[in-house]
Write a protein that holds these residues in place. Structure first.
Motif, short mmCIF file in Angstrom:
data_model
loop_
_atom_site.label_atom_id
_atom_site.label_comp_id
_atom_site.label_asym_id
_atom_site.label_seq_id
_atom_site.Cartn_x
_atom_site.Cartn_y
_atom_site.Cartn_z
N PRO A 20 35.49 58.05 37.93
CA PRO A 20 35.95 59.20 38.72
C PRO A 20 36.83 58.83 39.92
CG PRO A 20 33.62 59.44 38.20
CD PRO A 20 34.04 58.08 37.73
N ASP A 21 36.64 57.62 40.48
CA ASP A 21 37.47 57.21 41.61
C ASP A 21 38.82 56.63 41.17
OD1 ASP A 21 36.82 54.72 40.61
OD2 ASP A 21 35.83 54.01 42.43
N GLY A 22 39.09 56.64 39.86
CA GLY A 22 40.36 56.17 39.33
C GLY A 22 40.36 54.70 38.92
N SER A 23 39.31 53.97 39.24
CA SER A 23 39.25 52.56 38.86
C SER A 23 38.90 52.44 37.38
CB SER A 23 38.23 51.81 39.72
OG SER A 23 36.94 52.33 39.52
N LEU A 24 39.23 51.28 36.82
CA LEU A 24 39.00 51.04 35.40
C LEU A 24 37.76 50.18 35.22
CD1 LEU A 24 40.22 51.36 32.52
CD2 LEU A 24 41.36 49.18 32.89
N LYS A 25 36.93 50.57 34.26
CA LYS A 25 35.73 49.80 33.92
C LYS A 25 35.88 49.35 32.48
CE LYS A 25 30.74 50.50 33.49
NZ LYS A 25 29.66 51.48 33.70
N SER A 26 35.79 48.03 32.25
CA SER A 26 35.87 47.48 30.90
C SER A 26 34.54 46.83 30.56
CB SER A 26 36.97 46.43 30.80
OG SER A 26 38.22 47.04 30.92
N ARG A 27 34.11 47.04 29.33
CA ARG A 27 32.84 46.49 28.89
C ARG A 27 33.01 45.94 27.48
NH1 ARG A 27 28.30 50.66 29.56
NH2 ARG A 27 28.17 49.75 31.61
#
Length: 185
Positions: A20-27
């Protein structure tokens, strides 16, 4: 490790998500659909707290005047203890030499048993912290004072904990002890 002919090798892929804050999460996720029952995994059942438990906790908090808090455990599924041997292929973005694979030391998201491994690990941790596990709901834990009166109640729902206590001091003390075992927010 070198790939063996009798080992089942699971694929992997990266799953990206915009927070939601625009950052990217990769898993990195294991393609668990390629796991073979009784070879790569056995049990997959993982208990979750019941809605009735949540309702009772919220009602008790209102009656007793207790505060309600929540904790989210970061990367919960990777914190369990893997009991089976699982081999995975390297993601295409990080290739290994031909014939080489990784052996998982901890469960990753996507493995069929990751939820169960996490559940077993967190319940063992809560019991080590001297909380008593309820018999009717195995995701509900109670801490009692010297007189046997409950002073802290916790319910586990996957990677979230709902906590209520007789005082903020008790909840903070629990949070500090729990944070020594897991990264929480």
């Amino acid at each position: 490790l070198e790939e063996t002919s009798d080992a089942n090798i699971c694929g992997t892929r990266w799953v990206d998500k915009v927070k939601p804050d625009g950052s990217l999460k990769s898993r990195l996720v294991v393609q668990g659909f390629t796991q073979v029952w009784l070879k790569d995994y056995h049990d997959t059942f993982s208990a979750v707290a019941t809605l009735t438990t949540f309702r009772i906790m919220i009602n008790l908090a209102a009656i007793l005047g207790w505060e309600i808090y929540t904790i989210d455990v970061s990367q919960a599924y990777t914190q369990g203890e893997l009991m089976e041997t699982i081999y995975i292929r390297a993601p295409k973005t990080h290739p290994l030499p031909n014939g080489m694979v990784y052996k998982l030391l901890r469960p990753l998201y996507g493995t069929k048993q990751a939820g169960r491994c996490w559940y077993l690990h967190v319940t063992k941790t809560l019991r080590k912290l001297n909380l008593q596990q309820a018999t009717k709901d195995s995701c509900f834990f109670i801490q009692r004072d010297a007189t046997g009166t409950p002073n802290l109640m916790i319910s586990v729902l996957v990677d979230d904990l709902l906590i209520m206590g007789a005082s903020e001091k008790l909840v903070i003390a629990f949070h500090k002890r729990f944070s020594m075992a897991y990264k929480v927010s």
